[in-house]
Scaffold this motif. Structure first.
Motif, PDB file in Angstrom:
ATOM      1  N   HIS A  71       0.784  -1.176  -0.009  1.00  0.00           N
ATOM      2  CA  HIS A  71       0.076   0.089  -0.033  1.00  0.00           C
ATOM      3  C   HIS A  71       0.864   1.215  -0.013  1.00  0.00           C
ATOM      4  N   ARG A  72       2.083   0.987   0.100  1.00  0.00           N
ATOM      5  CA  ARG A  72       2.873   2.267   0.171  1.00  0.00           C
ATOM      6  C   ARG A  72       3.954   2.376  -1.312  1.00  0.00           C
ATOM      7  N   VAL A  73       4.162   1.308  -1.847  1.00  0.00           N
ATOM      8  CA  VAL A  73       4.927   1.366  -3.135  1.00  0.00           C
ATOM      9  C   VAL A  73       4.187   2.339  -4.283  1.00  0.00           C
ATOM     10  N   THR A  74       4.724   2.943  -4.960  1.00  0.00           N
ATOM     11  CA  THR A  74       3.837   3.755  -5.986  1.00  0.00           C
ATOM     12  C   THR A  74       3.269   2.893  -7.086  1.00  0.00           C
ATOM     13  N   SER A  75       4.040   1.541  -7.393  1.00  0.00           N
ATOM     14  CA  SER A  75       3.458   0.584  -8.385  1.00  0.00           C
ATOM     15  C   SER A  75       4.329  -0.525  -7.952  1.00  0.00           C
ATOM     16  N   GLY A  76       3.719  -1.722  -8.700  1.00  0.00           N
ATOM     17  CA  GLY A  76       4.394  -2.716  -8.593  1.00  0.00           C
ATOM     18  C   GLY A  76       4.511  -3.528  -7.138  1.00  0.00           C
ATOM     19  N   PHE A  77       5.534  -3.715  -6.575  1.00  0.00           N
ATOM     20  CA  PHE A  77       5.385  -4.677  -5.377  1.00  0.00           C
ATOM     21  C   PHE A  77       6.614  -4.369  -4.780  1.00  0.00           C
ATOM     22  N   ALA A  78       6.816  -4.894  -3.688  1.00  0.00           N
ATOM     23  CA  ALA A  78       8.102  -4.865  -2.814  1.00  0.00           C
ATOM     24  C   ALA A  78       8.718  -6.180  -2.241  1.00  0.00           C
ATOM     25  N   ARG A  79       9.984  -6.680  -2.599  1.00  0.00           N
ATOM     26  CA  ARG A  79      10.422  -7.632  -1.971  1.00  0.00           C
ATOM     27  C   ARG A  79      11.390  -7.680  -0.606  1.00  0.00           C
ATOM     28  N   THR A  80      11.285  -8.802   0.152  1.00  0.00           N
ATOM     29  CA  THR A  80      11.969  -8.547   1.437  1.00  0.00           C
ATOM     30  C   THR A  80      13.659  -8.662   1.108  1.00  0.00           C
ATOM     31  N   ALA A  81      14.519  -7.413   1.385  1.00  0.00           N
ATOM     32  CA  ALA A  81      15.824  -7.730   1.490  1.00  0.00           C
ATOM     33  C   ALA A  81      16.417  -8.227   2.560  1.00  0.00           C
ATOM     34  N   PHE A  82      15.970  -7.623   3.618  1.00  0.00           N
ATOM     35  CA  PHE A  82      16.248  -8.323   4.961  1.00  0.00           C
ATOM     36  C   PHE A  82      15.172  -8.047   5.867  1.00  0.00           C
ATOM     37  N   LEU A  83      14.987  -9.039   6.800  1.00  0.00           N
ATOM     38  CA  LEU A  83      14.244  -8.910   7.866  1.00  0.00           C
ATOM     39  C   LEU A  83      14.930  -9.568   9.298  1.00  0.00           C
ATOM     40  N   LYS A  84      14.810  -8.560  10.190  1.00  0.00           N
ATOM     41  CA  LYS A  84      15.424  -9.006  11.591  1.00  0.00           C
ATOM     42  C   LYS A  84      14.214  -9.093  12.531  1.00  0.00           C
ATOM     43  N   VAL A  85      14.244 -10.132  13.465  1.00  0.00           N
ATOM     44  CA  VAL A  85      13.170 -10.102  14.687  1.00  0.00           C
ATOM     45  C   VAL A  85      14.072 -10.208  15.867  1.00  0.00           C
ATOM     46  N   ASP A  86      13.453  -9.169  16.900  1.00  0.00           N
ATOM     47  CA  ASP A  86      13.968  -9.505  18.242  1.00  0.00           C
ATOM     48  C   ASP A  86      12.876  -9.920  19.130  1.00  0.00           C
ATOM     49  N   TYR A  87      13.330 -11.183  19.670  1.00  0.00           N
ATOM     50  CA  TYR A  87      12.239 -12.069  20.369  1.00  0.00           C
ATOM     51  C   TYR A  87      12.377 -11.280  21.769  1.00  0.00           C
ATOM     52  N   ARG A  88      11.133 -10.686  22.221  1.00  0.00           N
ATOM     53  CA  ARG A  88      11.469 -10.097  23.606  1.00  0.00           C
ATOM     54  C   ARG A  88      10.722 -10.746  24.608  1.00  0.00           C
ATOM     55  N   SER A  89       9.903 -11.615  24.589  1.00  0.00           N
ATOM     56  CA  SER A  89       9.189 -12.375  25.617  1.00  0.00           C
ATOM     57  C   SER A  89       8.553 -13.811  24.873  1.00  0.00           C
ATOM     58  N   LEU A  90       8.434 -14.633  25.334  1.00  0.00           N
ATOM     59  CA  LEU A  90       7.684 -15.958  24.997  1.00  0.00           C
ATOM     60  C   LEU A  90       6.478 -15.631  24.171  1.00  0.00           C
ATOM     61  N   THR A  91       6.040 -16.120  22.902  1.00  0.00           N
ATOM     62  CA  THR A  91       4.932 -15.975  22.196  1.00  0.00           C
ATOM     63  C   THR A  91       3.972 -17.163  22.540  1.00  0.00           C
ATOM     64  N   PRO A  92       2.930 -16.904  23.110  1.00  0.00           N
ATOM     65  CA  PRO A  92       2.056 -18.287  23.423  1.00  0.00           C
ATOM     66  C   PRO A  92       1.219 -18.552  22.211  1.00  0.00           C
ATOM     67  N   ILE A  93       0.878 -19.920  22.220  1.00  0.00           N
ATOM     68  CA  ILE A  93      -0.040 -20.308  21.147  1.00  0.00           C
ATOM     69  C   ILE A  93      -1.524 -20.231  21.786  1.00  0.00           C
ATOM     70  N   ASP A  94      -2.572 -20.594  20.871  1.00  0.00           N
ATOM     71  CA  ASP A  94      -4.033 -20.688  21.204  1.00  0.00           C
ATOM     72  C   ASP A  94      -4.590 -19.514  22.033  1.00  0.00           C
ATOM     73  N   ARG A  95      -3.931 -18.352  21.580  1.00  0.00           N
ATOM     74  CA  ARG A  95      -4.719 -17.218  22.153  1.00  0.00           C
ATOM     75  C   ARG A  95      -4.322 -15.982  21.158  1.00  0.00           C
ATOM     76  N   PRO A  96      -5.499 -15.148  21.114  1.00  0.00           N
ATOM     77  CA  PRO A  96      -5.220 -14.074  20.039  1.00  0.00           C
ATOM     78  C   PRO A  96      -4.141 -12.961  20.539  1.00  0.00           C
ATOM     79  N   LEU A  97      -3.360 -12.663  19.497  1.00  0.00           N
ATOM     80  CA  LEU A  97      -2.390 -11.904  19.609  1.00  0.00           C
ATOM     81  C   LEU A  97      -2.456 -10.862  18.584  1.00  0.00           C
ATOM     82  N   ARG A  98      -1.881  -9.645  18.891  1.00  0.00           N
ATOM     83  CA  ARG A  98      -2.083  -8.351  17.883  1.00  0.00           C
ATOM     84  C   ARG A  98      -0.647  -7.971  17.245  1.00  0.00           C
ATOM     85  N   ALA A  99      -0.801  -7.980  15.977  1.00  0.00           N
ATOM     86  CA  ALA A  99       0.530  -7.633  15.219  1.00  0.00           C
ATOM     87  C   ALA A  99       0.103  -6.442  14.465  1.00  0.00           C
TER      88      ALA A  99
END
Ligand SMILES: CCCCC/C=C\C/C=C\C/C=C\C/C=C\CCCC(=O)SCCNC(=O)CCNC(=O)[C@H](O)C(C)(C)COP(=O)(O)OP(=O)(O)OC[C@H]1O[C@@H](n2cnc3c(N)ncnc32)[C@H](O)[C@@H]1OP(=O)(O)O
Length: 208
Positions: free
Chosen positions: A142-170
């Motif tokens: 929704h922000r590129v002026t046209s076409g598509f954007a590909r991932t060049a890199f993606l870094k995740v910091d895991y700050r605390s355990l992420t539970p299963i079986d409950r709704p989370l918000r991203a």
């Protein structure tokens, strides 16, 4: 006009055909079928069958796989990944997120990780990264002026355990645009608790 201002003006062309989505391919029962596929994956995470039962289940599943292979279509015509009315667009390989809000401000999604996404005590980090990558696809689209954007890199910091079986918000949004480069940020929360955050670089390309 700087490139950032240009991008603030929003997308100047239609979404590519593949990204426009539909709510009919595969028919009205397709969502339940994909949900069953997910349930198979969930159930497979918690069994320790004897050899006889493993072989019986394999035979049962083989029949289902053969029936699906017999009706295969080219990927661009497939229902999975195209159904905008279904969690994760009906793509069973993605964590089943639901889009709550989507626009030039970014994307907000609800996600319930489940048995299939379990690492040891919590959701597997790779699934969290997959969720962020996918949602960054929505945000950048929704922000590129046209076409598509590909991932060049993606870094995740895991700050605390992420539970299963409950709704989370991203939440994922484009923080800055520099020519073809889109700097993307994201967070994943369980209530008020930060589970993970993400920094990524996406590069605008003519098409996927
Ligand atoms: C059905 C939809 C329903 C409706 C929903 C509506 C809307 C939503 C629709 C769709 C959204 C849905 C789905 C999207 C889903 C998911 C998104 C996932 C995206 C991916 O999962 S995609 C696969 C993984 N991805 C790759 O498979 C990339 C492989 N790779 C390449 O294709 C090239 O590598 C590329 C293109 C990345 C760059 O190549 P290139 O030739 O175009 O550009 P170049 O190299 O010149 O770089 C230009 C400038 O970026 C800098 N730069 C480049 N790479 C960098 C790095 N790693 N680190 C730091 N800086 C970097 C350079 O340093 C230079 O910077 P500078 O200009 O300052 O010099």
């Amino acid at each position: 006009m700087t490139s950032t201002q240009q991008a603030d003006a929003g997308r100047t062309s239609e979404l590519p055909k593949w990204a426009r989505g539909n709510s009919h391919r595969g028919g009205p029962g397709f969502g339940e079928l994909i949900e069953q596929v997910r349930s198979v994956m969930d159930a497979s995470r918690f069994i320790a069958p004897g050899d006889d039962v493993a072989r019986e289940l394999t035979a049962d599943l083989s029949r289902i796989v053969e029936r699906m292979q017999a009706i295969a279509v080219p990927v661009d015509d497939a229902a999975a990944d195209s159904r905008e009315d279904l969690p994760a667009r009906g793509n069973p390989s993605l964590p089943p997120f639901e889009i709550i809000d989507l626009g030039s401000e970014g994307v907000v999604a609800e996600i319930v990780f489940r048995a299939f996404h379990l690492g040891r005590l919590s959701a597997h980090g790779g699934n969290i990264s997959l969720l962020f990558d996918e949602l960054a696809g929505y945000a950048t689209m929704h922000r590129v002026t046209s076409g598509f954007a590909r991932t060049a890199f993606l870094k995740v910091d895991y700050r605390s355990l992420t539970p299963i079986d409950r709704p989370l918000r991203a939440r994922v949004w484009v923080e800055e645009i520099d020519g073809r480069k889109l700097h993307v940020l994201g967070t994943l929360h369980d209530g008020d608790r930060l589970c993970a955050d993400m920094t990524a670089l996406f590069i605008q390309v003519p098409d996927a």
